[in-house]
Design a protein around this motif. Structure first.
Motif, PDB file in Angstrom:
ATOM      1  N   ILE A  30     -24.967   6.979 -20.920  1.00 26.88           N
ATOM      2  CA  ILE A  30     -23.209   6.989 -21.588  1.00 26.88           C
ATOM      3  C   ILE A  30     -23.044   7.457 -22.613  1.00 26.88           C
ATOM      4  O   ILE A  30     -22.547   7.995 -23.663  1.00 26.88           O
ATOM      5  CB  ILE A  30     -23.154   5.259 -21.743  1.00 26.88           C
ATOM      6  CG1 ILE A  30     -22.874   4.663 -19.945  1.00 26.88           C
ATOM      7  CG2 ILE A  30     -21.461   5.119 -22.372  1.00 26.88           C
ATOM      8  CD1 ILE A  30     -22.727   3.330 -19.554  1.00 26.88           C
TER       9      ILE A  30
ATOM     10  N   TRP B 225     -20.035  -1.006 -22.031  1.00 30.80           N
ATOM     11  CA  TRP B 225     -20.486  -1.125 -21.675  1.00 30.80           C
ATOM     12  C   TRP B 225     -21.831  -2.469 -21.531  1.00 30.80           C
ATOM     13  O   TRP B 225     -21.470  -3.537 -20.719  1.00 30.80           O
ATOM     14  CB  TRP B 225     -21.329  -0.602 -21.222  1.00 30.80           C
ATOM     15  CG  TRP B 225     -21.872  -0.475 -19.636  1.00 30.80           C
ATOM     16  CD1 TRP B 225     -22.209   0.166 -18.390  1.00 30.80           C
ATOM     17  CD2 TRP B 225     -24.115  -0.842 -19.488  1.00 30.80           C
ATOM     18  NE1 TRP B 225     -22.896   0.233 -17.376  1.00 30.80           N
ATOM     19  CE2 TRP B 225     -23.782  -0.348 -18.373  1.00 30.80           C
ATOM     20  CE3 TRP B 225     -24.588  -0.981 -20.144  1.00 30.80           C
ATOM     21  CZ2 TRP B 225     -25.575  -0.912 -17.404  1.00 30.80           C
ATOM     22  CZ3 TRP B 225     -25.655  -1.564 -19.767  1.00 30.80           C
ATOM     23  CH2 TRP B 225     -26.156  -1.304 -18.618  1.00 30.80           C
TER      24      TRP B 225
ATOM     25  N   PHE C  31     -14.179   3.106 -17.366  1.00 33.27           N
ATOM     26  CA  PHE C  31     -15.726   4.275 -17.126  1.00 33.27           C
ATOM     27  C   PHE C  31     -15.081   5.406 -16.224  1.00 33.27           C
ATOM     28  O   PHE C  31     -14.524   4.673 -15.000  1.00 33.27           O
ATOM     29  CB  PHE C  31     -16.708   4.367 -16.843  1.00 33.27           C
ATOM     30  CG  PHE C  31     -17.456   3.116 -17.803  1.00 33.27           C
ATOM     31  CD1 PHE C  31     -17.961   3.443 -19.169  1.00 33.27           C
ATOM     32  CD2 PHE C  31     -17.779   1.267 -18.053  1.00 33.27           C
ATOM     33  CE1 PHE C  31     -18.490   2.859 -20.342  1.00 33.27           C
ATOM     34  CE2 PHE C  31     -18.176   0.856 -19.440  1.00 33.27           C
ATOM     35  CZ  PHE C  31     -18.729   2.281 -19.932  1.00 33.27           C
TER      36      PHE C  31
ATOM     37  N   THR D 234     -21.039   7.512 -16.621  1.00 34.18           N
ATOM     38  CA  THR D 234     -22.383   7.189 -16.676  1.00 34.18           C
ATOM     39  C   THR D 234     -22.704   7.586 -15.590  1.00 34.18           C
ATOM     40  O   THR D 234     -23.809   6.955 -15.513  1.00 34.18           O
ATOM     41  CB  THR D 234     -22.150   5.745 -15.405  1.00 34.18           C
ATOM     42  OG1 THR D 234     -20.803   5.770 -14.595  1.00 34.18           O
ATOM     43  CG2 THR D 234     -20.732   4.775 -16.619  1.00 34.18           C
TER      44      THR D 234
END
Length: 106
Positions: free
Chosen positions: A56, A82, A97, A102
Motif C-alpha cells: 500500500i 488499512w 481502497f 492494495t
C-alpha cells in the motif's frame, strides 16, 4: 502512468521508506488515527500483513521525475487506515481502497 527505468531510488524516496519503516516498527505510524492501538502484533505476526503494508505504501507513494517524494503523508495515512481496519472491525476506511492501492506486485 508509464514506468521509467532508473538506476537507483532517489535519496528522497530512500529517506521516506526508511522513516516509514521506523514509524511502523516503533508503533508511531499516524498517531492521530492509530492512537492507543498497538498494531504491531497484527502487522508483524504474519509476513502477509507486513507485505500488504509495504505494498500500500509503495503503491500510493508518488515521486516526480527528479525522484522527489510528493505525498509521503498520504501514503502513510492510507497504510494507517488499512492497519486501523485490521485492528478495529468497526472502523470504515474512507475512501474505500481501490484495487491498485492494495495490489501486490510480483
Amino acid at each position: 502512468m508509464h514506468d521509467v527505468l532508473v538506476g537507483h531510488l532517489s535519496v528522497d524516496v530512500r529517506a521516506s521508506l526508511r522513516l516509514f519503516a521506523f514509524y511502523l516498527a516503533n508503533g508511531t505510524l499516524d498517531l492521530d488515527l492509530l492512537d492507543d492501538i498497538d498494531y504491531r502484533p497484527a502487522v508483524f505476526e504474519f509476513g502477509s500483513s507486513l507485505e500488504q503494508v509495504f505494498a500500500i505504501y509503495t503503491n500510493v507513494l508518488q515521486v516526480d521525475v527528479d525522484g522527489t517524494v510528493l505525498n509521503d503523508g498520504d501514503a502513510q495515512y492510507r497504510v494507517a487506515q488499512w492497519i486501523r481496519a485490521r485492528c478495529d472491525p468497526n472502523y470504515e476506511v474512507e475512501p474505500p481502497f481501490q484495487d491498485w492501492e492494495t495490489e501486490l506486485h510480483l
